[in-house]
Scaffold this active site. Structure first.
Site, PDB file in Angstrom:
ATOM      1  N   GLU A 113     -11.090  44.746 -33.312  1.00  0.00           N
ATOM      2  CA  GLU A 113     -10.244  45.943 -33.336  1.00  0.00           C
ATOM      3  C   GLU A 113      -9.044  45.710 -32.444  1.00  0.00           C
ATOM      4  O   GLU A 113      -9.063  44.822 -31.591  1.00  0.00           O
ATOM      5  CB  GLU A 113     -11.013  47.144 -32.763  1.00  0.00           C
ATOM      6  CG  GLU A 113     -12.183  47.561 -33.596  1.00  0.00           C
ATOM      7  CD  GLU A 113     -13.079  48.539 -32.847  1.00  0.00           C
ATOM      8  OE1 GLU A 113     -12.630  49.158 -31.866  1.00  0.00           O
ATOM      9  OE2 GLU A 113     -14.239  48.651 -33.247  1.00  0.00           O
ATOM     10  N   LYS A 115      -6.708  46.554 -29.309  1.00  0.00           N
ATOM     11  CA  LYS A 115      -6.960  47.147 -27.994  1.00  0.00           C
ATOM     12  C   LYS A 115      -5.765  48.045 -27.671  1.00  0.00           C
ATOM     13  O   LYS A 115      -4.689  47.564 -27.318  1.00  0.00           O
ATOM     14  CB  LYS A 115      -7.131  46.053 -26.934  1.00  0.00           C
ATOM     15  CG  LYS A 115      -7.514  46.606 -25.584  1.00  0.00           C
ATOM     16  CD  LYS A 115      -7.902  45.485 -24.652  1.00  0.00           C
ATOM     17  CE  LYS A 115      -8.302  45.927 -23.260  1.00  0.00           C
ATOM     18  NZ  LYS A 115      -7.747  47.107 -22.732  1.00  0.00           N
ATOM     19  N   ASP A 117      -3.258  50.468 -25.952  1.00  0.00           N
ATOM     20  CA  ASP A 117      -2.836  50.519 -24.565  1.00  0.00           C
ATOM     21  C   ASP A 117      -2.534  51.971 -24.198  1.00  0.00           C
ATOM     22  O   ASP A 117      -1.394  52.432 -24.295  1.00  0.00           O
ATOM     23  CB  ASP A 117      -1.591  49.637 -24.397  1.00  0.00           C
ATOM     24  CG  ASP A 117      -1.374  49.260 -22.961  1.00  0.00           C
ATOM     25  OD1 ASP A 117      -2.240  49.593 -22.129  1.00  0.00           O
ATOM     26  OD2 ASP A 117      -0.340  48.644 -22.664  1.00  0.00           O
ATOM     27  N   TYR A 224     -12.816  54.819 -31.276  1.00  0.00           N
ATOM     28  CA  TYR A 224     -13.383  53.503 -31.562  1.00  0.00           C
ATOM     29  C   TYR A 224     -14.838  53.319 -31.129  1.00  0.00           C
ATOM     30  O   TYR A 224     -15.353  52.219 -31.151  1.00  0.00           O
ATOM     31  CB  TYR A 224     -12.532  52.407 -30.923  1.00  0.00           C
ATOM     32  CG  TYR A 224     -12.133  52.673 -29.482  1.00  0.00           C
ATOM     33  CD1 TYR A 224     -13.090  52.775 -28.494  1.00  0.00           C
ATOM     34  CD2 TYR A 224     -10.790  52.803 -29.134  1.00  0.00           C
ATOM     35  CE1 TYR A 224     -12.732  53.015 -27.192  1.00  0.00           C
ATOM     36  CE2 TYR A 224     -10.423  53.042 -27.815  1.00  0.00           C
ATOM     37  CZ  TYR A 224     -11.395  53.148 -26.857  1.00  0.00           C
ATOM     38  OH  TYR A 224     -11.053  53.390 -25.570  1.00  0.00           O
ATOM     39  N   LYS A 311      -6.908  39.710 -24.054  1.00  0.00           N
ATOM     40  CA  LYS A 311      -5.606  40.348 -23.805  1.00  0.00           C
ATOM     41  C   LYS A 311      -4.464  39.375 -24.072  1.00  0.00           C
ATOM     42  O   LYS A 311      -4.542  38.199 -23.721  1.00  0.00           O
ATOM     43  CB  LYS A 311      -5.538  40.841 -22.357  1.00  0.00           C
ATOM     44  CG  LYS A 311      -6.653  41.830 -22.094  1.00  0.00           C
ATOM     45  CD  LYS A 311      -6.336  43.046 -21.311  1.00  0.00           C
ATOM     46  CE  LYS A 311      -5.494  43.029 -20.112  1.00  0.00           C
ATOM     47  NZ  LYS A 311      -5.428  44.322 -19.455  1.00  0.00           N
ATOM     48  N   CYS A 405      33.555  52.944  -6.171  1.00  0.00           N
ATOM     49  CA  CYS A 405      33.458  52.797  -7.623  1.00  0.00           C
ATOM     50  C   CYS A 405      34.185  51.532  -8.074  1.00  0.00           C
ATOM     51  O   CYS A 405      35.354  51.341  -7.731  1.00  0.00           O
ATOM     52  CB  CYS A 405      34.068  54.023  -8.304  1.00  0.00           C
ATOM     53  SG  CYS A 405      34.101  53.872 -10.088  1.00  0.00           S
ATOM     54  N   CYS A 408      37.380  52.855 -10.254  1.00  0.00           N
ATOM     55  CA  CYS A 408      38.508  53.664  -9.760  1.00  0.00           C
ATOM     56  C   CYS A 408      38.547  53.724  -8.240  1.00  0.00           C
ATOM     57  O   CYS A 408      39.360  54.434  -7.667  1.00  0.00           O
ATOM     58  CB  CYS A 408      38.444  55.065 -10.354  1.00  0.00           C
ATOM     59  SG  CYS A 408      37.054  56.022  -9.725  1.00  0.00           S
ATOM     60  N   CYS A 423      29.835  58.064  -9.100  1.00  0.00           N
ATOM     61  CA  CYS A 423      31.256  58.192  -8.777  1.00  0.00           C
ATOM     62  C   CYS A 423      31.655  59.631  -9.087  1.00  0.00           C
ATOM     63  O   CYS A 423      31.523  60.086 -10.222  1.00  0.00           O
ATOM     64  CB  CYS A 423      32.059  57.213  -9.635  1.00  0.00           C
ATOM     65  SG  CYS A 423      33.819  57.602  -9.628  1.00  0.00           S
ATOM     66  N   CYS A 429      38.137  58.766 -13.670  1.00  0.00           N
ATOM     67  CA  CYS A 429      37.500  57.447 -13.715  1.00  0.00           C
ATOM     68  C   CYS A 429      37.373  57.011 -15.183  1.00  0.00           C
ATOM     69  O   CYS A 429      36.663  57.658 -15.958  1.00  0.00           O
ATOM     70  CB  CYS A 429      36.143  57.560 -13.031  1.00  0.00           C
ATOM     71  SG  CYS A 429      35.207  56.037 -13.007  1.00  0.00           S
TER      72      CYS A 429
HETATM   73  S1  IVH Z   1     -14.601  49.865 -26.730  1.00  0.00           S
HETATM   74  C1  IVH Z   1     -18.367  50.334 -24.017  1.00  0.00           C
HETATM   75  N1  IVH Z   1     -12.501  49.526 -28.239  1.00  0.00           N
HETATM   76  O1  IVH Z   1      -9.922  49.225 -23.154  1.00  0.00           O
HETATM   77  C2  IVH Z   1     -17.090  49.883 -24.585  1.00  0.00           C
HETATM   78  N2  IVH Z   1     -12.155  49.985 -25.951  1.00  0.00           N
HETATM   79  O2  IVH Z   1     -10.374  47.399 -20.892  1.00  0.00           O
HETATM   80  C3  IVH Z   1     -16.174  50.963 -24.959  1.00  0.00           C
HETATM   81  N3  IVH Z   1      -9.775  50.173 -25.312  1.00  0.00           N
HETATM   82  O3  IVH Z   1     -12.360  51.111 -21.487  1.00  0.00           O
HETATM   83  C4  IVH Z   1     -14.810  50.533 -25.178  1.00  0.00           C
HETATM   84  N4  IVH Z   1      -8.962  49.811 -27.321  1.00  0.00           N
HETATM   85  O4  IVH Z   1     -10.293  52.351 -22.630  1.00  0.00           O
HETATM   86  C5  IVH Z   1     -12.935  49.771 -27.001  1.00  0.00           C
HETATM   87  N5  IVH Z   1     -10.727  49.256 -29.724  1.00  0.00           N
HETATM   88  C6  IVH Z   1     -11.175  49.503 -28.507  1.00  0.00           C
HETATM   89  C7  IVH Z   1     -10.298  49.743 -27.426  1.00  0.00           C
HETATM   90  C8  IVH Z   1     -10.830  49.974 -26.145  1.00  0.00           C
HETATM   91  C9  IVH Z   1      -8.652  50.078 -26.063  1.00  0.00           C
HETATM   92  C10 IVH Z   1      -9.772  50.431 -23.864  1.00  0.00           C
HETATM   93  C11 IVH Z   1     -10.893  51.320 -23.384  1.00  0.00           C
HETATM   94  C12 IVH Z   1     -11.717  50.434 -22.507  1.00  0.00           C
HETATM   95  C13 IVH Z   1     -10.678  49.469 -22.009  1.00  0.00           C
HETATM   96  C14 IVH Z   1     -11.313  48.216 -21.482  1.00  0.00           C
END
Ligand code: IVH
Length: 684
Positions: A113, A115, A117, A224, A311, A405, A408, A423, A429
């Site tokens: 999946e 991740k 942010d 998720y 990451k 500035c 001017c 300024c 200016c």
């Molecule tokens: S699963 C027990 N799935 O990343 C595991 N986490 O660095 C539950 N996060 O704490 C988390 N995307 O806040 C999961 N597709 C994803 C995610 C995800 C972002 C975050 C989440 C987690 C943190 C870990």
């Protein structure tokens, strides 16, 4: 309407609105227009106001916010919110898979999946209704932010289908880039410090005390992970698909992978493709799919042994900073800019990077001749993140901030509590004068496109325009034959701008058309400090005309929703200055819109008769989309819901729904901008 009828209609509206939300957020297939949706919601809110006994805490009306929370209650999580082991190394992902294989004694199926942010959230549903939303906190105890979370339209308040009686679902609250850019632009306009990235903005928004403001911020959520004492299915992937059918927003961007090679394919594919996403991700999460396998693998104290986060590295390079230049903006703010030895970073060559203000230079402790690290994470704009101390020459001196500035020579000033120097010579200016002129003609203001590309500079250099109302005094004879050559600068090549017949005709036509630009944008175009697009729209719709706004006192202004003291003071000071009053009078004489013309869909013409038009996306200010939709009907057009073969064209704002866009492309239906639309109706 009597009580019974009201109760029945409230129920009917609630069901309808929930269905439309589901169509929009989960299926990505809206069947009514945003305008029609807003009308249903308005009707529901009005009925609930009249019959408050039928207002349910799960009503979709709760999404508009309005509740003010002084402190969020801390609550215990039913199941602790764990984090994930994470790594930047592919080797460690292999180690993880080896450990998993060894424990299970077989190759498991994985789910990959994105991740997201953002900020982790846990939602508790009981008997199909959202009862609580809690932040992670320390993992055991978090803040109850239910009022704010309810304003996020992609989070269902009530579920559909065959869901478990009690469960928690976890996910990430994110701020899409378009909402982030809009928020930061607004913040800069009102003098608030911008958020560094969408994650911080999402976190800040979730903790706001005013839920109506949260509703405005455009947060979104991806879910998720499900937790319950008993789940109906035996694996993670199918559980998420089931959750989608209950009304949750589950990402389409996930994959079941039979082996590690497929996992790496997913990782590599998204490393590039993530730039195209409308939100930030910082990696990929790899999860073992089968619940039985997950159970065998178990947990450490902090994280599951069945998942790992890979990451992506934000790309960072070190380069020589050979100087700092200072730029003066339209409001006089002086911004220090790092001049860098060009370096290639995430697909572009970086030569300069903003250092924002004197405090940032100080905190980074940048010295003359330093090598600095430049990074481009999820953000589009490169950022200087630190100094490469190993390359600093001994005795290198701090770089002093200028005191006068650069344009001017006026001594610079700094307001107490603000980081920026400015300024104060706003009337003399040059970059401030030119900046105001450029702002006036810019796309979101008067949108006089034909004056772009350096033409303002020529008009300024010839002394033809000094203030914005001067544009409306320009004539063919003034303009024809003007010519100027500009030498090359650090940013641009040498160029000659000349005003030939066609150019002049276009300029005059553009200026003429700008007289149709509605009052909220005219007010924004005046470039009053702290009055950005949203504030201008708020003020214009509150006061309805420039004359009424001019009569408003400081005390009256601060009573208007969202107008704080800083904005009110700026308005009172700027609008009553003799030079501004003169500009306003000259704009009035020229025929520029200084009041809100009828917003009711009264008939104005029939050039759109027989046409079905879809309005989609974000048009800057909240009321703007409604105004466009009202124009469609005022000119005889019909508003369409989804894009289909009957659609004549689509008026698209920022962030138009991807499903609509794809459909329009597929069917060859024209997609035009707000300005093209305005031109279309004003030219007829
Ligand atoms: S699963 C027990 N799935 O990343 C595991 N986490 O660095 C539950 N996060 O704490 C988390 N995307 O806040 C999961 N597709 C994803 C995610 C995800 C972002 C975050 C989440 C987690 C943190 C870990």
């Amino acid at each position: 309407m009597n009580r019974e009828q009201a109760q029945a209609r409230i129920k009917e509206l609630t069901d309808l609105i929930e269905q439309h939300n589901y169509n929009y957020y989960v299926l990505n297939q809206p069947v009514i227009s945003d305008y029609e949706f807003d009308k249903l919601l308005e009707e529901l809110i009005a009925l609930e106001k009249e019959f408050p006994e039928f207002l349910s805490p799960h009503s979709p009306s709760q999404r508009v916010g309005g509740q003010v929370t002084s402190e969020f209650r801390a609550v215990n999580h039913r199941y602790p919110m764990l984090s994930l082991g994470n790594t930047y190394s592919e080797g460690e992902v292999r180690d993880f898979a080896n450990r998993v294989r060894k424990t299970l004694e077989e190759e498991p199926e994985y789910v990959c999946e994105l991740k997201y942010d953002g900020v982790a959230i846990s939602l508790l549903y009981e008997n199909g209704v959202l009862v609580r939303a809690v932040t992670r906190g320390d993992g055991n105890r978090g803040d109850d932010v239910t009022v704010n979370v309810k304003t996020i339209r992609s989070i269902p308040l009530r579920l559909r289908g065959n869901y478990p009686a009690v469960f928690e679902i976890r996910g990430e609250i994110i701020m899409p880039r378009a909402s982030f850019d809009r928020l930061n632009q607004e913040r800069e306009e009102i003098g608030e410090p911008p958020f560094a990235n969408p994650r911080n903005a999402a976190a800040g928004s979730l903790k706001l005390q005013d839920s109506a403001e949260v509703a405005r911020r455009g947060l979104d959520c991806f879910l998720y992970y499900l937790m319950a004492d008993e789940l109906p299915l035996d694996n993670h992937y199918d559980t998420l698909q089931a959750a989608r059918s209950w009304g949750f927003r589950i990402s389409d961007y996930m994959a079941r992978c039979r082996n590690l090679d497929e996992v790496f394919d997913f990782i590599h594919e998204w490393e590039k493709a993530r730039e195209e996403l409308p939100f930030d991700i910082d990696g990929v999460v790899i999860k073992v799919n089968s619940f039985k396998h997950q159970q065998i693998l178990g947990y450490t104290a902090k994280s599951p042994r069945w998942a790992i986060a890979y990451k992506y590295k934000p790309e960072s390079v070190s380069t020589w900073l050979f100087g700092i230049t200072f730029q003066v903006g339209r409001t006089g703010t002086v911004t220090p800019v790092a001049e860098l030895e060009p370096v290639f970073l995430s697909g572009t060559t970086v030569k300069r990077a903003s250092l924002h203000n004197a405090d940032i230079i100080k905190s980074l402790d940048i010295r003359e001749g330093d090598f600095v690290f430049v990074e481009k994470g999820g953000e589009i704009i490169p950022k200087i993140t630190g100094v490469d101390l190993s390359k600093r020459s001994p005795g290198a001196q701090p770089i002093p901030f200028i005191t006068h500035c650069p344009e001017c020579n006026t001594p610079l000033m700094r307001n107490p509590g603000e980081a920026a120097y400015y300024c104060p010579n706003d009337s003399g200016c040059p970059p401030q004068i030119k900046g105001r002129l450029e702002h006036f003609i810019s796309r979101k203001a008067m949108n006089i496109e034909s004056l772009g590309e350096g033409k303002i500079e020529v008009l300024y250099d010839y002394g033809l325009v000094r203030k914005v109302s001067d544009f409306y005094k320009l004539t063919y004879d003034n303009l024809i034959g003007l010519q100027k050559t500009y030498p090359a600068t650090g940013d641009s090549l040498a160029r000659t701008v000349s005003f030939r017949e066609k150019t002049v005709e276009n300029i005059l036509k553009g200026i003429e058309l700008s007289k149709q630009v509605p009052f909220p944008r005219v007010l924004y175009a005046l470039g009053i400090r702290y009055v950005g697009e949203t504030i201008a729209s708020k003020l214009a719709h509150h006061y309805l005309s420039m004359d009424k706004l001019l009569k408003a006192t400081f005390e009256e202004l601060v009573m208007v929703d969202e107008i704080g003291e800083k904005i009110a003071q700026s308005l009172v000071q700027t609008l009553h200055r003799p030079d501004m009053l003169e500009i306003i009078e000259e704009l009035r004489t020229a025929g520029v819109q200084l009041e809100i013309t009828s917003v009711k869909p009264e008939k104005k013409g029939d050039i759109l008769a027989g046409k079905t038009i879809v309005v989609s996306g974000d048009f800057g200010a909240p009321q703007r989309r409604k105004e466009i939709e009202e124009l469609v009907t005022a000119y005889g057009g019909k508003l369409g819901s989804g894009v289909n073969s009957k659609t004549s064209f689509v008026v698209a704002g920022l962030n138009m729904g991807p499903a609509k866009k794809e459909k329009a492309i597929q069917l060859g239906i024209p997609v035009i901008t707000e300005d093209e639309f305005l031109k279309m109706i004003s030219e007829n």
